[in-house]
Design a protein around this motif. Structure first.
Motif, PDB file in Angstrom:
ATOM      1  N   ASN A 150       0.810   7.098  -8.186  1.00 21.28           N
ATOM      2  CA  ASN A 150       0.609   6.080  -7.144  1.00 21.28           C
ATOM      3  C   ASN A 150       1.722   5.037  -7.144  1.00 21.28           C
ATOM      4  O   ASN A 150       2.057   4.487  -6.100  1.00 21.28           O
ATOM      5  CB  ASN A 150      -0.746   5.390  -7.323  1.00 21.28           C
ATOM      6  CG  ASN A 150      -1.883   6.201  -6.728  1.00 21.28           C
ATOM      7  OD1 ASN A 150      -1.674   6.987  -5.818  1.00 21.28           O
ATOM      8  ND2 ASN A 150      -3.085   6.015  -7.252  1.00 21.28           N
ATOM      9  N   ARG A 151       2.282   4.774  -8.319  1.00 19.79           N
ATOM     10  CA  ARG A 151       3.348   3.776  -8.404  1.00 19.79           C
ATOM     11  C   ARG A 151       4.596   4.210  -7.650  1.00 19.79           C
ATOM     12  O   ARG A 151       5.411   3.376  -7.267  1.00 19.79           O
ATOM     13  CB  ARG A 151       3.703   3.520  -9.872  1.00 19.79           C
ATOM     14  CG  ARG A 151       2.733   2.606 -10.590  1.00 19.79           C
ATOM     15  CD  ARG A 151       3.140   2.472 -12.038  1.00 19.79           C
ATOM     16  NE  ARG A 151       2.271   1.532 -12.741  1.00 19.79           N
ATOM     17  CZ  ARG A 151       2.276   1.358 -14.062  1.00 19.79           C
ATOM     18  NH1 ARG A 151       3.101   2.061 -14.796  1.00 19.79           N
ATOM     19  NH2 ARG A 151       1.464   0.486 -14.634  1.00 19.79           N
ATOM     20  N   THR A 152       4.768   5.511  -7.481  1.00 20.27           N
ATOM     21  CA  THR A 152       5.964   6.009  -6.781  1.00 20.27           C
ATOM     22  C   THR A 152       5.799   5.961  -5.263  1.00 20.27           C
ATOM     23  O   THR A 152       6.763   6.211  -4.531  1.00 20.27           O
ATOM     24  CB  THR A 152       6.261   7.462  -7.195  1.00 20.27           C
ATOM     25  OG1 THR A 152       5.165   8.304  -6.798  1.00 20.27           O
ATOM     26  CG2 THR A 152       6.454   7.565  -8.708  1.00 20.27           C
ATOM     27  N   GLN A 153       4.578   5.655  -4.784  1.00 12.99           N
ATOM     28  CA  GLN A 153       4.341   5.627  -3.345  1.00 12.99           C
ATOM     29  C   GLN A 153       4.823   4.308  -2.740  1.00 12.99           C
ATOM     30  O   GLN A 153       4.765   3.261  -3.386  1.00 12.99           O
ATOM     31  CB  GLN A 153       2.837   5.791  -3.057  1.00 12.99           C
ATOM     32  CG  GLN A 153       2.292   7.143  -3.502  1.00 12.99           C
ATOM     33  CD  GLN A 153       3.024   8.289  -2.859  1.00 12.99           C
ATOM     34  OE1 GLN A 153       3.099   8.375  -1.638  1.00 12.99           O
ATOM     35  NE2 GLN A 153       3.592   9.174  -3.676  1.00 12.99           N
ATOM     36  N   PRO A 154       5.293   4.342  -1.482  1.00 10.63           N
ATOM     37  CA  PRO A 154       5.689   3.093  -0.807  1.00 10.63           C
ATOM     38  C   PRO A 154       4.506   2.139  -0.710  1.00 10.63           C
ATOM     39  O   PRO A 154       3.368   2.563  -0.470  1.00 10.63           O
ATOM     40  CB  PRO A 154       6.131   3.569   0.585  1.00 10.63           C
ATOM     41  CG  PRO A 154       6.389   5.027   0.455  1.00 10.63           C
ATOM     42  CD  PRO A 154       5.473   5.525  -0.619  1.00 10.63           C
ATOM     43  N   ARG A 155       4.759   0.870  -0.922  1.00  6.16           N
ATOM     44  CA  ARG A 155       3.703  -0.133  -0.879  1.00  6.16           C
ATOM     45  C   ARG A 155       3.713  -0.873   0.454  1.00  6.16           C
ATOM     46  O   ARG A 155       4.761  -1.103   1.031  1.00  6.16           O
ATOM     47  CB  ARG A 155       3.857  -1.131  -2.024  1.00  6.16           C
ATOM     48  CG  ARG A 155       3.637  -0.502  -3.398  1.00  6.16           C
ATOM     49  CD  ARG A 155       3.560  -1.556  -4.470  1.00  6.16           C
ATOM     50  NE  ARG A 155       3.299  -0.970  -5.768  1.00  6.16           N
ATOM     51  CZ  ARG A 155       3.094  -1.675  -6.873  1.00  6.16           C
ATOM     52  NH1 ARG A 155       3.125  -3.000  -6.822  1.00  6.16           N
ATOM     53  NH2 ARG A 155       2.855  -1.083  -8.021  1.00  6.16           N
ATOM     54  N   SER A 156       2.538  -1.255   0.903  1.00  4.45           N
ATOM     55  CA  SER A 156       2.400  -2.028   2.128  1.00  4.45           C
ATOM     56  C   SER A 156       1.653  -3.310   1.817  1.00  4.45           C
ATOM     57  O   SER A 156       0.749  -3.343   0.989  1.00  4.45           O
ATOM     58  CB  SER A 156       1.617  -1.210   3.172  1.00  4.45           C
ATOM     59  OG  SER A 156       1.251  -2.032   4.249  1.00  4.45           O
TER      60      SER A 156
END
Length: 874
Positions: A434-440
């Motif tokens: 999850n840490r590698t996913q883009p954050r919004s």
């Protein structure tokens, strides 16, 4: 003026004209023992006692003795003040002029206030190297490198002590260790005066590496006062990276492969050889030392000037054949034993106690509200608390929940149900992916765990392939070439599961990598075995077969030729359980049971073909049942009174862990059915509180009454809570030497008085106070069949003693009371005297070492005149 015939010993600094004479009389002594002229020149120049021309004249001398003679000539020619300052430099720079310490002490040299006001600079290579090592270790140990994974968390802010227990040669408890400074104290808790090795052992994840990192940091910052000038830290797994053909000098191993002196390495090495007692070595993870190098084919490396294979150098350092007198701290996982002649101290790490766990929670969650919610949830889930007593697992769990707390509007995601270790490591995968996913800023990640795993499936499988390849060879460090050959994608390195090895390997500047802990490598190995369609039954069970008892089908050996204990000249005996020293194999088997459990079927069936899962599950269960049945059948048994006693081994604990990981009641029932004894002895099995969850999972299916001996483990209060499902079966409860406090005793009272079948309660050497003593008195009052009560070496005073004595007085069944080593004093003795009068059943009583004086003794003596049952009285 000095009288004729006076010896140099009679010259005192109080004579204002004695310094020049002193140097003249002792000229040859000084020429012989002064080996460092540069320090003298640097200080004479700095204080303007020498000119640049003077220094050039000295440096032009062809030999070292000639330089000393020239310095002495110049110093004496410049007068008394310069001569006095010359002696002051010799006195202050103890490392540079170590041979002159006795002489300076004999002459009683005491510099004047004028000379003491002069600055002395230390340019000695030895002192400079000590400072260089402090800087090197300070930098390396400043942050929590072991688990933090790119997060710069200061060790000072996060380090939390663990339970450290001093043990004897046979692992019997000798009491707790109060501080890290006591660890290096050369005078206390010594098992063998001739031994040089302090051996620290414990299960994977209990904090051995962190303890060494903390020691490094204390020494680097000058907080460790142990007379140590040189501190060298090596991780044993790095020695597996050397090739068979590699050869090194000891000086190169210490300097080129650790920290190279900025000036005059030969002089530093010569000092180190002369004073090995000023050196401290730490060797982390002896059990992780694996190589196909045959140490028996090479001669012992006893000469520091001759090259040898790095493993031969390591063996000679550990055995004391090289640098005899140097202190050594050696760590290993439970099961590795060090020969007695080498041992100085032996320390068992137990992990976090409840108080340590709370302290660590406060450090991880400094916000008061979040911290309190976390602690409340932990207290409501003893199963989770039990896992958290292992610092590594606690760190992982807390970091995962911290991630979810941040990612989901401040809510704290702590499960309220049973949590297995497989659950924890699957959670690690989810968090890192999850840490590698883009954050919004406005939309949170709402992917399910299955969706997250599916998205990173290829990367996870590649990591699993690397882990499995290393596990097959018992290798934990991977070179750049090995990672490239495995075609590991770049994004796999970005996840944080693999980290760059901080030390330079033998290949020079090429960077090696390792999983941030051996348990993570074991998890990825199991993950690969489950995920890869090509893995057959034989390969699936390869690591599991490491615990196959002798007499069954031969297991595929995962042992390389070189075994870690060979370098300590204590090779394993034939028939020795091959599984006990390899918990990286054990963890792989445990994670296999978890991943192939029915509970994980729904998660994995969308990622792995259902037929493959079914085939692997069937093969694993069949092997697990066969192994368990065979193991239980072969356990040693003895008949003791009304009990058929079975002596279980640590392997039994691991089997219980694997069964618990399946979360299958059917498997638990089958395991309980195989226990054909009514007394289960598990003392000295290194069982922790999490193991009590596994034991309860099986034992609550046991249909008969049972005696359970868990003496000398690390059950603590959380383990007592996890044993709750078993108490309806238990007639004997032995929990001596288990870190149990009043909180755990309260649980015992609440459970044991429900069923009232208890006959024996052993709680010797715990942390029970008067509060707990009142609960135990209630147990004695309500359990009418209780015959034996062991409460020695706790913290019970006169108040608790009076409560217990009254319960003893009212009991018609009690046969033996052990109260040795408490503090009941005369008041408690008087209460026990009342209990003794005309007691119908009490036969054995120990009140020794309780602070009882003559007054209390008289009360007991009078009571004994009216007692016909007592036979043994201490």
């Amino acid at each position: 003026m000095e009288k004729q015939g006076h010896s140099e010993m009679e010259m005192t600094p109080s004579d204002p004209f004695s310094y020049i004479k002193l140097l003249k009389v002792n000229r040859e002594l000084l020429v012989t023992h002064i080996r460092n002229t540069q320090c003298l020149l640097d200080n004479l120049l700095k204080n303007d006692y020498f000119s640049a021309e003077d220094a050039e004249i000295v440096c032009a001398c062809p030999t070292q003795p000639d330089k000393v003679r020239k310095i002495l000539d110049l110093v004496q020619s410049k007068g008394e003040e310069v001569s006095e300052f010359f002696l002051y430099v010799l006195q202050q720079l103890t490392d540079a002029y170590v041979d002159l310490r006795p002489w300076l002490s004999e002459i009683g040299f005491c510099p004047s206030h004028l000379i003491q006001s002069k600055a002395v600079v230390n340019t000695d290579p030895v002192s400079r190297y000590t400072q260089q090592l402090r800087h090197h270790l300070g930098r390396e140990s400043k942050f929590m490198l072991c688990y933090a994974q790119k997060e710069e968390l200061l060790l000072e802010e996060m380090y939390t002590d663990t339970v450290m227990e001093l043990v004897g040669f046979s692992n019997e408890s000798l009491g707790s260790l109060s501080s890290l400074a006591c660890l290096l104290d050369p005078t206390t808790d010594v098992l063998n005066e001739q031994g040089e090795t302090i051996f620290i052992f414990g299960d994977a994840g209990v904090g051995k590496s962190m303890l060494l990192q903390r020691l490094q940091h204390l020494w680097a910052t000058g907080q460790l006062h142990a007379g140590v000038k040189f501190f060298f830290h090596f991780r044993c797994r790095m020695f597996s990276c050397f090739k068979k053909s590699d050869s090194l000098y000891l000086q190169d191993l210490l300097f080129k492969h650790y920290c190279y002196p900025e000036q005059d390495p030969d002089q530093v090495f010569a000092f180190l050889l002369r004073f090995p007692q000023a050196t401290l070595f730490t060797f982390d993870g002896l059990d992780e030392l694996h190589s196909d190098f045959d140490l028996s084919r090479v001669p012992d490396s006893c000469c520091p000037w001759e090259p040898a294979h790095p493993l031969a150098l390591l063996a000679s350092l550990l055995s004391g054949k090289l640098l005899k007198g140097a202190s050594k701290l050696l760590t290993a996982r439970t099961g590795i034993e060090v020969p007695r002649p080498l041992l100085r101290k032996k320390v068992l790490l137990r992990g976090f106690s409840p108080s340590h766990l709370h302290s660590f929670a406060r450090r991880m969650f400094p916000e008061r509200a979040v911290q309190q919610r976390l602690l409340d949830k932990l207290e409501a889930n003893p199963n989770l608390c039990s896992l958290c007593t292992v610092p590594l697992f606690c760190w992982i769990i807390f970091r995962c929940f911290q991630h979810f707390h941040t990612a989901f509007d401040g809510s704290l995601h702590l499960p309220d149900c049973t949590v297995t270790l497989t659950d924890v490591f699957l959670l690690v995968l989810e968090v890192h992916l999850n840490r590698t996913q883009p954050r919004s800023l406005v939309q949170h990640n709402t992917r399910s765990q299955a969706e997250t795993l599916r998205a990173g499936w290829g990367t996870l499988r590649s990591l699993g392939q690397v882990a499995h390849w290393g596990m097959e060879k018992s290798l934990f460090v991977f070179s750049q070439e090995e990672l490239q050959a495995s075609e590991l994608p770049e994004e796999a390195l970005q996840l944080g599961f693999l980290r760059a090895v901080p030390e330079l390997g033998p290949g020079g500047d090429q960077q090696s990598h390792e999983f941030f802990h051996v348990t993570l490598q074991a998890f990825f190995t199991a993950f690969f075995l489950v995920a890869d369609d090509k893995v057959g039954t034989r390969e699936l069970l390869r690591f599991f077969q490491e615990w196959t008892p002798s007499g069954e089908a031969a297991a595929v050996s995962c042992y390389p030729l070189f075994r870690p204990w060979q370098c300590l000249q204590a090779s394993g005996l034939p028939g020795e359980d091959p599984f006990k020293n390899n918990d990286h194999f054990q963890f792989t088997s445990l994670f296999l049971c978890g991943l192939l459990s029915k509970a994980k079927q729904k998660l994995l069936q969308r990622l792995v073909p259902t037929a493959a899962l079914r085939r692997k599950r069937k093969a694993l269960w069949a092997h697990l049942f066969a192994s368990l049945r065979s193991h239980l059948k072969n356990l040693p048994r003895i008949q003791s009174g009304n009990f058929s006693q079975v002596q279980a081994m640590p392997t039994f604990i691991w089997m219980m862990r694997c069964i618990y990981e399946t979360q299958s009641q059917k498997v638990g029932q089958l395991a309980a059915r195989g226990i054909c004894a009514n007394y289960l002895k598990l003392s000295y099995c290194n069982a922790c509180s999490a193991d009590c969850s596994a034991l309860s999972f099986v034992l609550h299916h046991f249909r008969k009454q049972l005696a359970l001996d868990l003496d000398n483990n690390n059950v603590n209060d959380y383990g007592v809570r996890e044993l709750q499902p078993c108490f309806s079966r238990l007639t004997v409860v032995r929990l001596s030497v288990n870190q149990i406090t009043d909180s755990g005793v309260k649980v015992l009272y609440e459970e044991l008085t429900k069923y009232k079948i208890l006959t024996y309660l052993g709680l010797y050497n715990n942390q029970i106070t008067d509060v707990g003593a009142r609960f135990i008195a209630q147990i004695l009052n309500e359990c009418k069949g209780l015959t034996h009560l062991k409460l020695g070496k706790n913290q019970i005073t006169s108040e608790g003693g009076k409560c217990l004595a009254l319960a003893v007085k009212n009991s018609k069944s009690i046969f033996e009371i052990g109260m040795w080593g408490n503090q009941i004093g005369d008041e408690g003795a008087k209460a026990f005297a009342e209990a003794l009068r005309n007691h119908p059943s009490l036969t054995n009583l120990s009140l020794a070492f309780n602070g009882i004086s003559t007054e209390g003794g008289k009360s007991l003596a009078r009571a004994l005149q009216q007692n016909a049952s007592l036979r043994i009285f201490w």
